[in-house]
Enzyme design. Sequence first.
Site, PDB file in Angstrom:
ATOM      1  N   GLU A  55      56.398  70.720  72.798  1.00  0.00           N
ATOM      2  CA  GLU A  55      57.815  70.757  73.167  1.00  0.00           C
ATOM      3  C   GLU A  55      58.646  70.928  71.916  1.00  0.00           C
ATOM      4  O   GLU A  55      58.249  70.513  70.835  1.00  0.00           O
ATOM      5  CB  GLU A  55      58.234  69.401  73.792  1.00  0.00           C
ATOM      6  N   LEU A  78      63.575  67.273  69.631  1.00  0.00           N
ATOM      7  CA  LEU A  78      65.026  67.058  69.541  1.00  0.00           C
ATOM      8  C   LEU A  78      65.286  66.046  68.429  1.00  0.00           C
ATOM      9  O   LEU A  78      64.613  65.024  68.357  1.00  0.00           O
ATOM     10  CB  LEU A  78      65.570  66.555  70.878  1.00  0.00           C
ATOM     11  N   GLU A 134      63.017  59.995  83.329  1.00  0.00           N
ATOM     12  CA  GLU A 134      63.449  59.809  81.941  1.00  0.00           C
ATOM     13  C   GLU A 134      63.841  61.137  81.299  1.00  0.00           C
ATOM     14  O   GLU A 134      63.123  62.134  81.433  1.00  0.00           O
ATOM     15  CB  GLU A 134      62.325  59.167  81.117  1.00  0.00           C
ATOM     16  N   ARG A 183      57.400  53.436  89.235  1.00  0.00           N
ATOM     17  CA  ARG A 183      57.337  51.979  89.425  1.00  0.00           C
ATOM     18  C   ARG A 183      58.688  51.377  89.094  1.00  0.00           C
ATOM     19  O   ARG A 183      59.589  52.064  88.641  1.00  0.00           O
ATOM     20  CB  ARG A 183      56.298  51.383  88.476  1.00  0.00           C
TER      21      ARG A 183
END
Length: 449
Positions: A200, A203, A275, A291
Amino acid sequence: MFEKILIANRGEIALRVIRAAREMGIKTVAVHSTADADAMHVRMADESVCIGPPASSESYLSIPSIIAACEVTGAQAIHPGYGFLSENANFVQIVEDHGLTFIGPSAEHIRIMGDKITAKDTMKALGVPCVPGSEGGIATLKQAQALCADIGFPIIVKATAGGGGRGMKVAQNAAELEKAFLTARSEAKAAFGNDEVYIEKYLTTPRHIEIQVFGDGKGRAVHLGERDCSLQRRHQKVLEEAPGPCITAEERARIGKICADACANIQYRGAGTIEFLYEKGDFFFIEMNTRLQVEHPVTEAIFGVDLVQEQIRVAEGLPMSFTQDDLIINGHAIEVRINAEKLPDFAPRPGRITQFHAPGGLGVRMDSALYDGYKIPPYYDSLIAKLIVHGKDRHSALQRLARALGELIVDGVDTTVPLFHALLQEEDIQSGNYNIHWLEHWLETHLRD
Ligand code: ADP
């Protein structure tokens, strides 16, 4: 309606579930290892069953022992709490095969979200924005180089089977790529028995913003806004707050709707957290937790809902007790995680509590399994208490947090309480100006002896 449920967990979260069940008139069964015979969750439940020796692998993670405890006590459903078996799809399958109810999502949803590439592909297809990166796994260094030439550095190599911040390596430039790729692969193999990795864009100054979602398993789903969990040490959350200090009502409504629609679309059941990393107004999905989260109480505080009771309701097949329009934010909430650890290196400090006094008063909630004379066993997580405060706005929540921390007494072991006293003095904390790297930098400069 369930008459009796078993809680496959320990500590504060077991108490949390017992409290929710009792208010609903449902009996509870605690399970415990021999090391936890005197634990508060055992004392507070209606019944208890010893399921094995101290090691979690032989007690709290022992599926046969937990199923047997259900059969012996006649419990009809299992609440897994967080950690332990809460995101184990195989466990859910076995629970259902025994005619019991798992209070949580389906095995299929847990499986999809447990594999990070499948999770990302699924979310992308549902219209959730993701971090730019590889389509699926990256098998060779050559493939990695070609992709990075395309997306640009810095990048992060991550394990498909990852969790707990392991198997992640950052490369700032092309020269660092080979090492990052190879070490991430070997760490992933060692930690998860699976060396598949993906890449990825890294950031550099994001905040960790997560959206609480809730579905009824039949195609209806809502969101309960965001939590900002950017204060992290080694990718572990230390303090969480809701709403996020930098998120506008428009941003919340937009990303919240995307998340709720995604959950409705897959007929997600129960509580979940999507998230994101958030940078310069953009959200980038990183993972979904299937969860209840440790930090769920800040969301409960600002929305005035009980997420555990809601989980139990939908597990029984009842509709959710709220609609999106009912969910209106009231004030601001902050949670701090109090661990039995010694600063500055956060070394675990289990031991006997010689004196314990929980803070109280308006807007203060203490979720803890501590009591005077309790001996914290050395075998489990070092989280011993969560202090949650709620105020009419962020400023009053911070003042209340300082007041409550001042009332708290935990004698006999070292704790992370001094860290929070110090953080509350910081201008950046007071103004909400921090990202996921802030705490690590602060610790380097402030907590060296
Ligand atoms: P785990 O499941 O191991 O916790 P996550 O994917 O949730 O892994 O990432 C954990 C943390 O790692 C994030 O909260 C963030 O601090 C950091 N992280 C993950 N992906 C990136 C990224 N693409 N860029 C920057 N930081 C990242």
